[in-house]
Design an enzyme around this catalytic site. Sequence first.
Site, PDB file in Angstrom:
ATOM      1  N   GLY A   1       0.827  -1.209   0.000  1.00 45.70           N
ATOM      2  CA  GLY A   1       0.000   0.000   0.000  1.00 45.70           C
ATOM      3  C   GLY A   1       0.856   1.251   0.000  1.00 45.70           C
TER       4      GLY A   1
ATOM      5  N   ASP B   1       4.973  -2.577  -7.394  1.00 45.38           N
ATOM      6  CA  ASP B   1       4.243  -1.450  -6.785  1.00 45.38           C
ATOM      7  C   ASP B   1       4.536  -0.153  -7.539  1.00 45.38           C
ATOM      8  OD1 ASP B   1       3.338  -3.201  -4.831  1.00 45.38           O
ATOM      9  OD2 ASP B   1       5.054  -2.804  -3.524  1.00 45.38           O
TER      10      ASP B   1
HETATM   11  O1  RIB Z   1       5.775  -5.299  -2.789  1.00 47.15           O
HETATM   12  C1  RIB Z   1       6.832  -5.150  -1.884  1.00 47.15           C
HETATM   13  C2  RIB Z   1       6.304  -5.062  -0.479  1.00 47.15           C
HETATM   14  O2  RIB Z   1       5.683  -6.269  -0.135  1.00 47.15           O
HETATM   15  C3  RIB Z   1       7.358  -4.838   0.571  1.00 47.15           C
HETATM   16  O3  RIB Z   1       7.636  -3.491   0.786  1.00 47.15           O
HETATM   17  C4  RIB Z   1       6.802  -5.576   1.787  1.00 47.15           C
HETATM   18  O4  RIB Z   1       6.495  -4.744   2.852  1.00 47.15           O
HETATM   19  C5  RIB Z   1       5.582  -6.324   1.276  1.00 47.15           C
HETATM   20  O5  RIB Z   1       4.397  -5.706   1.598  1.00 47.15           O
END
Ligand code: RIB
Length: 299
Positions: A40, A249
């Site tokens: 997130g 992300d």
């Molecule tokens: O997508 C990477 C993330 O996955 C990391 O930062 C870790 O906290 C997990 O949530």
Amino acid sequence: MKVLNFGSLNIDYVYGVDHFVKKGETISSRSLHVYSGGKGLNQSVALAKAGADVYHAGAIGKDGMFLIDVLKEAGADTTNILIQDEPRTGNAIIQNDVSGDNCILLFGGANRSIKKEYIDTVLNGFEKGDYLILQNEINNNAYIIEEAHKKGMIIILNPSPLDEEVKELPLEYVDYFLLNEVEAAGLSGLDPNDLEAQQKLLHVLHEKFKNAGILITLGEKGSIYSDGNKTIKQEAIKVKAVDTTAAGDTFTGYFVEGLVRGEDMYITMNRASIAAAIAVTGKGAAPSIPGREEVEERI
Ligand code: RIB
């Protein structure tokens, strides 16, 4: 348009290792770094750095105050974040090997203490046409989706990490799915190792989720997006990986920023791919997410 990211906030303990620890084995690590993370938080940082008007909601313990600073510094709104006495902030134990790959063990902590009253309060600040993005590291996602749908928000789901609970969510309300290959196969019910089945992935997903836009990131093969009528393919950008944590992300944050702006889909996917490629050349999750200027220079 406002983007609400209801998502996890983690403290990442990143161990540099020669290889991932195996069953029954004890190994020494080469290094330990503590970073801000959580799917997130990482996605909010990427969204904000890309230029979106992003509002992060989620919970931390008192040990996680620095995560708020990280979000603020990136340009995300943090006024909705709940600071709990108990439990402590969620965390991740991450092994980062010599080839830059990782494996992650999560402790949910405050991420799993999201109550319905809090969700109602947060959603009060948003209206029809605003965007909601969710991952799968907090509790009560079903309620968030239902309430956001009632308000007429546009719902984006990145069901990561995928588990059986995801399949129980009201997925019919999701407007966009952002998936990797494993998640796409998991949601479709097809075998991820079956090459022929892979060709059918998008088709099967569109059959299941009729009106949703579907993005699948394919690692070294790039990414593919389909709205059910047209399909857009984008090649991967090749770089030498130092740490792949948060590459997905970063892609998500940059992709959603372009989506919200209604930009040409290929241009959006290309920018997201460049941002993710830059992210894997730096260490840590949120700290490796590049700013918009750096990404634009590489286009
Ligand atoms: O997508 C990477 C993330 O996955 C990391 O930062 C870790 O906290 C997990 O949530």
